[in-house]
Write an enzyme that holds these catalytic residues in place. Structure first.
Site, PDB file in Angstrom:
ATOM      1  N   GLU A  87      41.107  45.879 -33.619  1.00  0.00           N
ATOM      2  CA  GLU A  87      40.371  45.114 -32.622  1.00  0.00           C
ATOM      3  C   GLU A  87      39.879  43.783 -33.184  1.00  0.00           C
ATOM      4  O   GLU A  87      39.667  42.828 -32.451  1.00  0.00           O
ATOM      5  CB  GLU A  87      39.173  45.925 -32.124  1.00  0.00           C
ATOM      6  CG  GLU A  87      39.549  47.206 -31.401  1.00  0.00           C
ATOM      7  CD  GLU A  87      38.376  48.167 -31.261  1.00  0.00           C
ATOM      8  OE1 GLU A  87      38.519  49.134 -30.501  1.00  0.00           O
ATOM      9  OE2 GLU A  87      37.332  47.956 -31.906  1.00  0.00           O
ATOM     10  N   GLY A 114      36.893  54.543 -22.949  1.00  0.00           N
ATOM     11  CA  GLY A 114      37.496  55.335 -21.892  1.00  0.00           C
ATOM     12  C   GLY A 114      36.803  55.049 -20.575  1.00  0.00           C
ATOM     13  O   GLY A 114      35.575  54.900 -20.520  1.00  0.00           O
ATOM     14  N   MET A 117      31.697  55.146 -28.550  1.00  0.00           N
ATOM     15  CA  MET A 117      31.005  55.867 -29.613  1.00  0.00           C
ATOM     16  C   MET A 117      30.006  55.034 -30.420  1.00  0.00           C
ATOM     17  O   MET A 117      29.475  55.533 -31.409  1.00  0.00           O
ATOM     18  CB  MET A 117      32.037  56.477 -30.567  1.00  0.00           C
ATOM     19  CG  MET A 117      32.985  57.456 -29.907  1.00  0.00           C
ATOM     20  SD  MET A 117      34.205  58.182 -31.055  1.00  0.00           S
ATOM     21  CE  MET A 117      33.145  59.181 -32.107  1.00  0.00           C
ATOM     22  N   GLU A 118      29.713  53.794 -30.005  1.00  0.00           N
ATOM     23  CA  GLU A 118      28.880  52.951 -30.857  1.00  0.00           C
ATOM     24  C   GLU A 118      27.768  52.156 -30.175  1.00  0.00           C
ATOM     25  O   GLU A 118      26.683  51.975 -30.751  1.00  0.00           O
ATOM     26  CB  GLU A 118      29.758  51.937 -31.620  1.00  0.00           C
ATOM     27  CG  GLU A 118      30.730  52.530 -32.595  1.00  0.00           C
ATOM     28  CD  GLU A 118      32.058  52.948 -31.963  1.00  0.00           C
ATOM     29  OE1 GLU A 118      32.746  53.815 -32.517  1.00  0.00           O
ATOM     30  OE2 GLU A 118      32.386  52.399 -30.873  1.00  0.00           O
ATOM     31  N   ASP A 133      42.047  53.873 -21.647  1.00  0.00           N
ATOM     32  CA  ASP A 133      42.493  55.137 -21.056  1.00  0.00           C
ATOM     33  C   ASP A 133      41.418  55.596 -20.085  1.00  0.00           C
ATOM     34  O   ASP A 133      40.365  54.971 -19.970  1.00  0.00           O
ATOM     35  CB  ASP A 133      42.714  56.199 -22.152  1.00  0.00           C
ATOM     36  CG  ASP A 133      41.483  56.366 -23.025  1.00  0.00           C
ATOM     37  OD1 ASP A 133      40.520  57.011 -22.570  1.00  0.00           O
ATOM     38  OD2 ASP A 133      41.477  55.844 -24.155  1.00  0.00           O
TER      39      ASP A 133
END
Length: 261
Positions: free
Chosen positions: A24, A90, A200-201, A224
């Site tokens: 990224e 997601g 997740m962050e 996704d």
């Protein structure tokens, strides 16, 4: 607070650009001017200039603890004046599709549960479950994302992609099953948290920034639908789509940033 200038002769607080994965960040490192690398807290930080602004590029690594450590190091060691985050997520909101971008208005930790001592999702001693993104910085990121996506050609795989603004949920789990995704969306919505994306962050970084009084904004490209195809789509998407979005949107944001903190 320790301050390390991002380039020789600069005393301006740099902008930190965080990403979770090397793929990224690669596009931003490639265009960094006058780059220098510093190792601190077991992490590599790239200092330099982008669009005339001093910046520090760093990998948050994966998960809330790692991200909080990196954010704290950026503030304490490098004296950054603002933090922006770019990465993938997601999609959970019903209208959020692969290739879309979500610019956060606020953040919640979907795996935080200290009940019955505190209501589910509430962060102890803060009196709330959600931490806001900086409004002004978020507006600039929203405008930059819309400009970049509007420039996508008709032949582009995601030419019809949209930009959304709303809640992002973070937790120490890669949500990748349809049943889990539906259950997570349902429990958050029932609690009044109409979530658009899961990762997740960012909620951890947002909490650190609140503690230090540092503006924070984040964008996530939807790789996704956080369902049973997540493991199939993820790697290709990060490498070939999200990295370009990161480079272009952050570049557009920096080019229009009105002054330094």
């Amino acid at each position: 607070m320790s301050f390390m200038p991002s380039s020789a002769g600069s005393n301006v607080a740099p902008t930190a650009i965080l990403s979770a994965l090397p793929q990224e960040q690669r596009g931003l490192v490639d265009v960094l001017q006058a780059p220098s690398r510093v190792t601190h807290a077991g992490r590599e930080f790239w200092l330099g200039q982008l669009h005339g602004h001093p910046v520090v590029l760093a990998l948050s690594r994966i998960g809330k603890v790692a991200a909080a450590t990196t954010a704290s190091a950026l503030i304490e060691r490098f004296g950054v004046g603002r933090i922006v985050f770019t990465g993938v997520a997601g999609g959970l909101g019903p209208a959020v599709n692969v290739g879309d971008v979500v610019v956060a208005t606020d953040f919640v930790q979907h795996d935080l549960d200290v009940s019955p001592l505190f209501p589910r999702f509430e962060v102890p001693f803060y009196g709330k479950a959600r931490f806001d993104a900086d409004e002004a910085l978020g507006e600039l990121m929203w405008a930059a994302a819309n400009r970049v996506l509007a420039r996508r050609g008709h032949g582009d795989e995601f030419a019809g992609a949209r930009v959304h603004r709303g809640l992002i949920a973070s937790g120490d789990r890669f949500v990748s099953g349809g049943d889990e995704s539906s259950a997570l969306h349902g429990v958050l919505t029932a609690a009044g948290h109409a979530v658009l994306a899961v990762e997740m962050e960012c909620a951890a970084v947002a909490q650190v920034c609140v503690d230090y009084g540092i503006p924070f904004a984040a964008m996530r490209t939807i790789s996704d639908r956080a369902d049973d195809t997540a493991h199939v789509d993820f790697a290709h998407f990060v490498e070939h789509v999200a990295s370009r979005y990161a480079r272009d949107i952050i570049g557009d944001l920096l080019a229009t940033l009105p002054g330094q903190p």
